[in-house]
Write a protein that holds these residues in place. Structure first.
Motif, PDB file in Angstrom:
ATOM      1  N   ARG A  24      -7.012  16.178 -34.835  1.00 35.11           N
ATOM      2  CA  ARG A  24      -7.255  15.695 -33.467  1.00 35.11           C
ATOM      3  C   ARG A  24      -8.601  14.987 -33.418  1.00 35.11           C
ATOM      4  NH1 ARG A  24      -9.905  16.945 -29.065  1.00 35.11           N
ATOM      5  NH2 ARG A  24     -10.686  19.001 -29.558  1.00 35.11           N
ATOM      6  N   VAL A  25      -8.593  13.747 -32.995  1.00 34.74           N
ATOM      7  CA  VAL A  25      -9.830  12.968 -32.888  1.00 34.74           C
ATOM      8  C   VAL A  25     -10.631  13.489 -31.704  1.00 34.74           C
ATOM      9  CG1 VAL A  25     -10.804  10.678 -32.486  1.00 34.74           C
ATOM     10  CG2 VAL A  25      -8.769  10.936 -33.923  1.00 34.74           C
TER      11      VAL A  25
ATOM     12  N   LYS B 241     -13.618   7.149 -36.471  1.00 37.60           N
ATOM     13  CA  LYS B 241     -13.110   8.233 -35.631  1.00 37.60           C
ATOM     14  C   LYS B 241     -13.290   9.528 -36.412  1.00 37.60           C
ATOM     15  CE  LYS B 241      -9.533   5.758 -33.101  1.00 37.60           C
ATOM     16  NZ  LYS B 241      -8.075   5.721 -32.827  1.00 37.60           N
TER      17      LYS B 241
ATOM     18  N   GLN C  61     -10.664   6.849 -39.944  1.00 28.51           N
ATOM     19  CA  GLN C  61     -10.587   8.182 -39.347  1.00 28.51           C
ATOM     20  C   GLN C  61     -10.838   9.203 -40.446  1.00 28.51           C
ATOM     21  OE1 GLN C  61      -7.269   9.047 -36.792  1.00 28.51           O
ATOM     22  NE2 GLN C  61      -7.393  11.239 -37.203  1.00 28.51           N
TER      23      GLN C  61
ATOM     24  N   SER D 172     -12.375  13.551 -36.705  1.00 25.65           N
ATOM     25  CA  SER D 172     -11.322  14.454 -36.262  1.00 25.65           C
ATOM     26  C   SER D 172     -11.527  15.857 -36.809  1.00 25.65           C
ATOM     27  CB  SER D 172      -9.957  13.922 -36.696  1.00 25.65           C
ATOM     28  OG  SER D 172      -9.886  13.883 -38.111  1.00 25.65           O
TER      29      SER D 172
END
Length: 80
Positions: free
Chosen positions: A33-34, A27, A3, A29
Motif C-alpha cells: 500500500r502506497v 512512491k 515504487q 509503500s
C-alpha cells in the motif's frame, strides 16, 4: 514513477534521494500500500512559465482595449 518498499527505501536512502534530485518521483509503500510520494521541489515561477509555454499557440490574442467598430467608448460614463 518508481515504487519501492519502505524498508528498501531506508536501506538505500542516499541513492533514492539522488534519483529524486534528478527528477524522478518515488512512491513509498508498506505491505503493497502506497503511503507516501517523494517528488523533487518545484520552482513556482518555472512551473508557471512552463504552463504558459504549453498554452502558446492555443490562445487567441486580440485588441481588447479599443472599442468595436470605432465607436466611442463610454462604458464608464457617469461612474467616475
Amino acid at each position: 514513477m518508481l515504487q519501492i518498499d519502505a524498508v528498501e527505501f531506508q536501506k538505500c536512502l542516499p541513492n533514492y534521494l539522488k534519483q529524486v534530485e534528478a527528477g524522478e518521483i518515488i512512491k513509498i509503500s508498506s505491505q503493497g500500500r502506497v503511503f507516501a510520494r517523494l517528488a523533487p521541489e518545484q520552482n513556482d515561477a518555472e512551473t508557471a512559465q512552463a504552463r504558459l509555454t504549453l498554452m502558446r499557440g492555443s490562445v487567441i490574442v486580440g485588441n481588447i482595449l479599443d472599442p468595436i467598430e470605432d465607436t466611442k467608448w463610454n462604458a464608464d460614463a457617469n461612474h467616475l
